[in-house]
Every structure is written in C-alpha cells, then in structure tokens.
Enzyme design. Structure first.
Site, PDB file in Angstrom:
ATOM      1  N   GLU A 269       0.873  -1.174   0.000  1.00 17.98           N
ATOM      2  CA  GLU A 269       0.000   0.000   0.000  1.00 17.98           C
ATOM      3  C   GLU A 269       0.904   1.216   0.000  1.00 17.98           C
ATOM      4  O   GLU A 269       1.766   1.355   0.878  1.00 17.98           O
ATOM      5  CB  GLU A 269      -0.896   0.002   1.229  1.00 17.98           C
ATOM      6  CG  GLU A 269      -1.836   1.193   1.287  1.00 17.98           C
ATOM      7  CD  GLU A 269      -2.316   1.478   2.675  1.00 17.98           C
ATOM      8  OE1 GLU A 269      -2.288   2.665   3.073  1.00 17.98           O
ATOM      9  OE2 GLU A 269      -2.696   0.535   3.389  1.00 17.98           O
ATOM     10  N   CYS A 306      -3.605   7.301   5.371  1.00 15.90           N
ATOM     11  CA  CYS A 306      -3.472   6.994   3.952  1.00 15.90           C
ATOM     12  C   CYS A 306      -4.745   7.313   3.176  1.00 15.90           C
ATOM     13  O   CYS A 306      -4.726   7.370   1.952  1.00 15.90           O
ATOM     14  CB  CYS A 306      -3.083   5.537   3.762  1.00 15.90           C
ATOM     15  SG  CYS A 306      -4.021   4.393   4.784  1.00 15.90           S
TER      16      CYS A 306
END
Length: 546
Positions: A269, A306
């Site tokens: 990620e 994020c």
C-alpha cells in the site's frame, strides 16, 4: 495467558531469542523534542536475516498443518496480551509518535479486534475455499473427481508502517492475516517506533510459546530498508511481502521481489490522494457543514492517514464559494500538530512546496505553527484545466494539506477523475435527484479508480470487517485484486491446490466426504452447508460464518 509490557530493552526477536544486532546503533526519536529515545537498537546484518528466514522456513511445514482452531486460539492469545499490556504500549507509542492517548487507545483496540476477526474467520472455514466436483465417467472426455482447497504460500516478510504503530505494524493486519493463513512471519520493525515494536513483539513471542508453536513462527528484525529490508525480500525462503509506506519504498520492494530467480508477490500500500466530489445539490443543502466536517477529517491525526481527503472537486458557483470560505477559515484557525517523525514532517513541507509551485495553484489558507516541530494545515485551489495540465498536482501530500479543484461542469469533473492514478478511496456527496443522476454517470469511472467508494461521508478510517476493501489500482497498491484490511486480507497469503482422484484416506479433512471440520463447501457448483447445519433456516445457518 500472555502478560507482557514493561520497558523495551533494545533487542530484536529472532525466533525465541532476544538478539542485539551487529550493525550501527540507532534510536527512535521523540517527535516533539527531536531528542533520541532510549534504548539504542542495533541494525540487523546478513546473519540475522539468514537466521530469521531459516527459522521461518523450518517452522512452515509444522505451522501450516496446525488446525484452524489452533491458529484461532493463537491469534486470540496475542489479542489478549495486547489488551492486557495496553497501558505500557500506549505510553511508549505516545513518546515515539506524538499521537495522543485517545487515538492510540483506539488503535490498540482495533489491533486486537483485527486479530479476533481473523480468529473468527478461521473458525468459519470459508477462507479454505473448498470446492468439490464429483467424477463423471460417462462424459466424453471423462471428468475426474476434483477436490480443491487453499494452502498457505510460505514465510511472509512484513514491513511495519510509520503512521500506525499497532494496526499496521508488528501485530497489525498483514501479520494477523499471514499467521491466520498458516504462514510464519518475519517483521521489519519501523525505525520511528522501535520501542513499541519490541514490546508488541514480546507479546507475540510469548503467545508462540504459550500455544506451543514452532520457534520460527514469528521474528522481528531491526534494520535499514534499502539494506536489511531488500535482503529479507530477496531471501529465497520468503514467499510473499506485506508493506505499508511510501511509493518509493514500496516500488523498491516490488522491483527486488520481481528480480528474484523465483519472483514473489508484494502487497504494497503506497500512495493515494482520495478524491472527494461535492455535487451541486449537496453544496446547496449544506456547504458550510460539509466544509467543517472536511477540515475535521483533513486535520485528524495531523493528516497522517493513507485515506486523507487530499483532493476536493466541485463545480464553480455560490455553493462551492461558501464551502471554500468556511474551509479556509477553519484551516486558518487550526493550531497545527506534531507529525510522526522529523522525516515525515520534512517530506510534508516539501510536498506542500511542490504543490504551491504548480501552475495556477493558489494558497487559500494556512494554519499556525507553534514551533519548528509543528506542521501547519494548508489548503490550496486550482482550476480543473490547470489540474489536468499539471501532473505534479496529482501527487500525495502526506499530512493535513488538500487541493480544491474548481470545475466548470460535471464533464470537467469527469475529466479530472480520469486524469488521476489509482486510489484507495473516492467519495461522493450527493443530495438531490440531479446529484444522483450525475453520480450514476461517473460511478463507472470511480469503480475503475478506487477500491472503496464512500457516499456522503469522509474517507478517513477503514472499518475492520468482512466487507471492507483497503486497496486500489496502482499506485494506491501494487496489487489491486485484494485488500490489506478485513477478513479478505487472508487471501493474499493463500493459493489453491486441487486433488484429482485422490484416495479418501489421503485427503485433507476439509475435503473428506464426512466434512469433519464442518465447513461450508461448493459441491458440483452448489454452495452446501455442513451436515450439522442442514435443516436449519438459511438465516440461522449463515450465522455460523458471521
């Protein structure tokens, strides 16, 4: 019952042993004071990587054959240990990250809940993906009997994240899902919170011993990413990688894994700006309320999520004007925050400077900074035309900064969305029938763009459950086919195996006719409950897997 906590001692865990590395000494830093914290840790060297990987490989065959119930108990034992040691864990993480106690308590709870979620998933049996096709000797060509299940890949390397010292680190989602799958784990602790990592590792190691699992089931290393991290990824015994962090760091691991004699998957990620579309009806109905909620989401945790809303799209007009005015006032009034580390703070300032220098970009508002260690929130604006023409504006600013893009119409919003790279999330604020019609038109674009589409909400936070997707097309993640949050994350570390015309006595339990593990199975294409559930209402039978 695992009881751990206390003070860190400056060690790694390689199997059952506390080890001081043979490399340079480093310390995590208090982000508020920029003063290094005790104790010192030494980076691991080649011998430490070799030993951790070797132990993981030796553990694999035994650990992979443990029952789902054994692994479920193991995960629950870790979760209980984390809950018991929460006070010590939170205090150390507070020193190392500057995150407040309330946020850290929530993250500790999330981490133990993740572990328990995978324990429940193991007991459901659905993760095994059992499929059975009966033999059809009368067909031409004859079809053999085929029985399929999923098995673990092998030892997994996990890289701790900077922004989540618990939920995405030593015992976080990558570790929990890999262990649930039956894969031994070697973690590279993040330099920003070494003490926290050691304390959590101590809990996991105690659980390994309490549950009588092989020594190499779990290890934690300390080391430099470009050196020890790459060395770990290219070790031939490692069979998959979980990573949460920067785009550059993730791509370095992907490149290293792809360059091996035997390439392996990297589930990284990396970066996302998480576009939010404000439709005209929603703005007309409550622009100022939307702006207030937006800034609260933007500045939460100094913007170090994020899924932070880094890009706002709207159509020029009074509604967007009111939104911008209210958001700018709220950003100006924000007192700033200490970020996770000096490196992250410096990178945030650099990213803001890059955005501010873009053609057509105007700074709308900037919060206050009490001192050099406090990072201010920033709000920028640009036109849709300038945004599309300037690819640099599509890059993530990891922190409390966002860009409002003023578009002429829905067609330009569509054009802006199509110019973006892959995202973790995309959000829509809709109110009227016209809004819904516009949303329906761009929804196919968003499905191609993001892993999670949020309606009338803000994207920060990924609920831990069965339906969540925390992933997305590149560069949000290196593999958009799965998720790093939720029970589906276990799929990353499993692969299917089919048994053709196997003697009954050699079949794994889940594939035997009597189904001794009582799992749901797809038999000749039809999903079948275990025999013990037959005859109960469908709704009641489904409760077994919830």
């Amino acid at each position: 019952m695992v009881i751990a906590g206390g003070e860190p001692r400056g060690v790694m865990w390689i199997g059952a042993d506390e080890v001081a590395g043979g490399g340079p000494a480093i310390r995590s830093m208090n982000p508020r004071t920029r003063i290094p914290l005790e104790p010192a840790y030494r980076y691991g060297v080649a011998d430490e990587v070799e030993r951790a990987a070797s132990l993981a490989e030796k553990a694999f065959d035994e650990f992979r054959t443990t029952s789902a119930e054994q692994r479920a108990v193991f995960l629950e034992t870790i979760a209980s240990g984390i809950d018991t040691a929460a006070t010590d864990l939170i205090e150390r993480a507070h020193l190392e990250t500057a995150l407040n106690h309330t946020r850290l308590q929530g993250e500790v709870t999330r981490t133990s809940n993740q572990l328990r979620l995978f324990a429940r998933e193991l007991r459901s049996g659905l993760w095994q993906g059992v499929r059975i096709d009966g033999a059809r000797p009368d067909e031409t060509p004859q079809r053999p009997e085929l029985r399929q299940r999923r098995v673990p890949l092998g030892p997994v390397a996990v890289f701790g994240a900077s922004n989540f010292p618990f939920a995405y680190s030593v015992a976080g989602g990558d570790t929990a899902s890999a262990l649930a799958a039956g894969c031994p784990v070697v973690v590279k602790a993040h330099d920003a919170h070494l003490g926290t990592s050691e304390l959590v590792a101590r809990i996991v190691r105690a659980a390994v011993e309490e549950c009588a699992l092989p020594e190499g089931t779990f290890s934690v290393l300390v080391g430099d990413g470009p050196d020890l991290g790459i060395r770990l990824v290219v070790d031939p015994r490692i069979q998959a990688v979980g990573f949460t962090g920067s785009r550059s760091g993730g791509l370095a691991l992907v490149k290293a894994a792809a360059g091996r004699d035997q390439p392996i998957p990297v589930f990284a990620e990396m970066s996302s700006v998480n576009p939010v579309v404000l439709f005209p009806g929603a703005l007309d109905a409550g622009a100022r309320a939307l702006a207030t909620a937006f800034v609260e989401s933007l500045t939460l945790g100094a913007g170090q999520y994020c899924t932070n809303p880094g890009l706002i799209l709207g159509i020029d007009g009074p509604g967007l004007d009111a939104f911008v005015e209210t958001a700018a006032a709220a950003v100006s009034a924000d007192g700033g925050a200490v970020m996770l580390s000096p490196n992250i703070s410096d990178a945030y300032r650099s990213a803001c400077e890059r955005t501010a220098s873009g053609d057509g970009v105007t700074e709308l508002a900037r919060g206050t900074s009490a001192d050099a260690n406090t990072s201010a929130a920033v709000l920028y604006t640009a036109s849709g035309v300038d945004f599309v023409a300037n690819p640099g504006l599509r890059s993530e600013m990891f922190g409390a900064a966002s860009l409002v893009v003023r578009c002429r119409d829905i067609a330009e919003i569509d054009e802006v969305l199509r110019s973006l790279d892959g995202q973790l999330t995309a959000s829509l604020h809709i109110s009227t029938p016209d809004d819904r019609e516009f949303a329906a038109a761009i929804l196919p674009v968003l499905e191609r763009l993001a892993g999670r589409i949020v309606f009338n909400g803000w994207p920060v936070g990924a609920a831990v459950g069965h339906g969540i997707v925390h992933g997305g097309p590149f560069p949000a993640t290196s593999d958009s086919r799965t998720t790093s949050v939720g029970s589906l994350a276990i799929d990353r570390f499993l692969r299917p195996v089919a048994y053709q015309d196997a003697p009954a006595e050699l079949l794994p339990d889940v594939l035997r006719d009597d189904n001794p593990e009582h799992v749901w199975r797809r038999i000749d294409g039809q999903l079948q409950p275990p025999a013990s559930e037959t005859g109960r209402p469908v709704s009641a039978r489904l409760e077994v897997v919830r």
